[in-house]
Design a protein around this motif. Structure first.
Motif, PDB file in Angstrom:
ATOM      1  N   ALA A 160     111.995 -31.655  70.170  1.00 43.53           N
ATOM      2  CA  ALA A 160     111.750 -31.274  68.777  1.00 43.53           C
ATOM      3  C   ALA A 160     110.253 -31.156  68.493  1.00 43.53           C
ATOM      4  CB  ALA A 160     112.393 -32.296  67.840  1.00 43.53           C
ATOM      5  N   ILE A 161     109.472 -32.097  69.009  1.00 48.55           N
ATOM      6  CA  ILE A 161     108.015 -32.045  68.821  1.00 48.55           C
ATOM      7  C   ILE A 161     107.439 -30.811  69.512  1.00 48.55           C
ATOM      8  CG2 ILE A 161     105.838 -33.221  69.321  1.00 48.55           C
ATOM      9  CD1 ILE A 161     107.487 -35.869  69.250  1.00 48.55           C
ATOM     10  N   TYR A 162     107.872 -30.572  70.739  1.00 50.56           N
ATOM     11  CA  TYR A 162     107.380 -29.433  71.531  1.00 50.56           C
ATOM     12  C   TYR A 162     107.649 -28.116  70.805  1.00 50.56           C
ATOM     13  CZ  TYR A 162     106.605 -26.643  75.802  1.00 50.56           C
ATOM     14  OH  TYR A 162     106.137 -25.748  76.730  1.00 50.56           O
ATOM     15  N   LEU A 163     108.881 -27.941  70.341  1.00 45.60           N
ATOM     16  CA  LEU A 163     109.234 -26.693  69.661  1.00 45.60           C
ATOM     17  C   LEU A 163     108.487 -26.554  68.340  1.00 45.60           C
ATOM     18  CD1 LEU A 163     113.097 -26.600  70.291  1.00 45.60           C
ATOM     19  CD2 LEU A 163     111.304 -25.342  71.512  1.00 45.60           C
ATOM     20  N   SER A 164     108.297 -27.660  67.648  1.00 44.08           N
ATOM     21  CA  SER A 164     107.579 -27.608  66.372  1.00 44.08           C
ATOM     22  C   SER A 164     106.142 -27.139  66.555  1.00 44.08           C
ATOM     23  CB  SER A 164     107.585 -28.991  65.711  1.00 44.08           C
ATOM     24  OG  SER A 164     108.896 -29.379  65.373  1.00 44.08           O
ATOM     25  N   ILE A 165     105.552 -27.476  67.692  1.00 49.56           N
ATOM     26  CA  ILE A 165     104.166 -27.082  67.946  1.00 49.56           C
ATOM     27  C   ILE A 165     104.081 -25.651  68.457  1.00 49.56           C
ATOM     28  CG2 ILE A 165     102.144 -27.529  69.400  1.00 49.56           C
ATOM     29  CD1 ILE A 165     102.851 -30.501  69.270  1.00 49.56           C
ATOM     30  N   PHE A 166     104.859 -25.337  69.473  1.00 52.75           N
ATOM     31  CA  PHE A 166     104.693 -24.052  70.146  1.00 52.75           C
ATOM     32  C   PHE A 166     105.428 -22.902  69.463  1.00 52.75           C
ATOM     33  CE2 PHE A 166     103.369 -26.904  73.526  1.00 52.75           C
ATOM     34  CZ  PHE A 166     102.288 -26.226  74.058  1.00 52.75           C
ATOM     35  N   LEU A 167     106.379 -23.212  68.599  1.00 56.48           N
ATOM     36  CA  LEU A 167     107.091 -22.142  67.890  1.00 56.48           C
ATOM     37  C   LEU A 167     106.820 -22.153  66.389  1.00 56.48           C
ATOM     38  CD1 LEU A 167     110.652 -22.110  69.555  1.00 56.48           C
ATOM     39  CD2 LEU A 167     108.727 -20.568  69.982  1.00 56.48           C
ATOM     40  N   ARG A 168     105.886 -22.977  65.957  1.00 56.68           N
ATOM     41  CA  ARG A 168     105.746 -23.180  64.517  1.00 56.68           C
ATOM     42  C   ARG A 168     105.363 -21.906  63.769  1.00 56.68           C
ATOM     43  NH1 ARG A 168     100.881 -24.861  66.482  1.00 56.68           N
ATOM     44  NH2 ARG A 168      99.026 -24.350  65.255  1.00 56.68           N
ATOM     45  N   SER A 169     104.647 -20.995  64.427  1.00 54.08           N
ATOM     46  CA  SER A 169     104.245 -19.767  63.735  1.00 54.08           C
ATOM     47  C   SER A 169     105.420 -18.825  63.512  1.00 54.08           C
ATOM     48  CB  SER A 169     103.155 -19.043  64.538  1.00 54.08           C
ATOM     49  OG  SER A 169     103.628 -18.709  65.831  1.00 54.08           O
ATOM     50  N   SER A 170     106.520 -19.037  64.241  1.00 54.19           N
ATOM     51  CA  SER A 170     107.680 -18.147  64.098  1.00 54.19           C
ATOM     52  C   SER A 170     108.878 -18.840  63.460  1.00 54.19           C
ATOM     53  CB  SER A 170     108.091 -17.601  65.475  1.00 54.19           C
ATOM     54  OG  SER A 170     108.466 -18.653  66.346  1.00 54.19           O
TER      55      SER A 170
END
Length: 348
Positions: A160-170
């Motif tokens: 969840a943390i990983y996706l929040s960081i790397f996908l946050r712009s989308s």
């Protein structure tokens, strides 16, 4: 490196160098360092670091050159540069190569990109945390049920943390909201489970290792909430990569110190390069060259031979292949019956 069966009670054998558990524990010192930096940044430096360190996934090329890619390249060099390992694992390498190709082709045809990204992200987080929990399990002598529970909760929060960081712009605001709450719930359950399972650890040294892994996830989540995205990723990546290099360098030193068994170490010996420096220098150099110039050189070749160019054939294609191969093979190559383990010993 993926360690699921490391034990502090393993014998030292007749090796000159041993993996020190104290050294591995010391790597977790990155946690208080980053937390102190975050506090100083907020209270004294007006968030200078937060505003100037890379914050966008598109700025993480430098991060990949320093972390992630080098140790992935190092593990693949260790595998393919030693003929005995290559022969021993040739069937696994061939099958995984076929699986990656089929998965890539079918995945791009049938599945949306984001779903593929989530799958790779989940495997990445699982790989990173399984290594650390595997080592801690050996030190703490955790039963399998406790090990799997803590690992599962850590991976859930970590993904969840990983996706929040790397996908946050989308991501939409609602998606960000739910992913943050999933991460928070995962951390809360992790802490609760850690307290419940703590009684399995009977030594103070084991407790340090035990809670260091828990705080590895909690610190990353806290830094994410503070929008220190660079340090949120740095904490687990540094511990994971540095731990892996400790194993790789120790292995290579013990294997090649008296009689270099591959061309890399024979050539390094003629050049007077110390055994400890060979693999780190080679892997970091290749990581830089491939990340910085790989796609450009590949496109020059394909343009000349085929009259066309391909999208990120090196940084996405080749390095992606190496990463997936690394995730798979590391689960095999460091098991107790692996030929790698003949050249690894442990000390407290």
């Amino acid at each position: 490196m993926s360690a699921s069966s490391v034990s502090i009670h393993d014998s030292l054998c007749d090796q000159k160098q041993a993996v020190s558990f104290r050294l591995l524990l010391g790597l977790y010192g990155i946690i208080p360092v980053c937390l102190i930096l975050q506090c100083l940044d907020h209270w004294l430096w007006q968030d200078y670091l937060r505003n100037n360190l890379p914050s966008s996934p598109y700025h993480f090329v430098l991060f990949q050159i320093l972390f992630g890619t080098p140790h992935i390249i190092a593990s693949n060099i260790l595998l393919v540069s030693n003929k005995d390992y290559l022969v021993h694992y040739r069937k696994h390498i061939a099958l995984m190569t076929v699986a990656i190709v089929i998965g890539y082709v079918l995945g791009n045809m049938l599945l949306p990109y984001r779903l593929l990204y989530v799958f790779v992200a989940a495997w990445t987080v699982y790989h990173v945390l399984k290594q650390q929990y595997g080592i801690a399990r050996g030190v703490c002598q955790l039963p399998e049920s406790a090990f799997k529970l803590l690992l599962a909760l850590s991976v859930a929060a970590g993904v969840a943390i990983y996706l929040s960081i790397f996908l946050r712009s989308s991501l939409t605001a609602e998606q960000v909201y739910w992913i943050k709450h999933i991460a928070a719930l995962g951390c809360l359950l992790l802490v609760s489970a850690a307290f419940v399972c703590q009684h399995f650890v009977v030594t103070s040294f084991g407790l340090w290792f035990y809670w260091s892994n828990v705080f590895l996830v909690l610190a990353s989540f806290y830094l994410f909430l503070q929008q220190h995205y660079f340090m949120a990723i740095l904490v687990p990546r540094f511990v994971h990569d540095a731990t892996a290099y400790v194993f790789y360098v120790t292995h290579d030193y013990n294997k090649h110190q008296h009689n270099p068994q591959n061309i890399i170490y024979r050539y390094a010996g003629r050049c007077g390069i110390h055994l400890f420096l060979v693999l780190p220098c080679l892997s970091f150099s290749l990581a830089f060259l491939l990340q910085a110039y790989g796609d450009y050189l590949a496109n020059l070749i394909t343009q000349y031979l085929l009259g066309t160019e391909f999208y990120k054939v090196v940084t996405l294609g080749f390095l992606g292949y190496l990463a997936l191969m690394h995730y798979y093979m590391e689960g095999l190559t460091w098991q107790k019956d692996s030929p790698y383990r003949k050249f690894i010993a442990f000390s407290k």
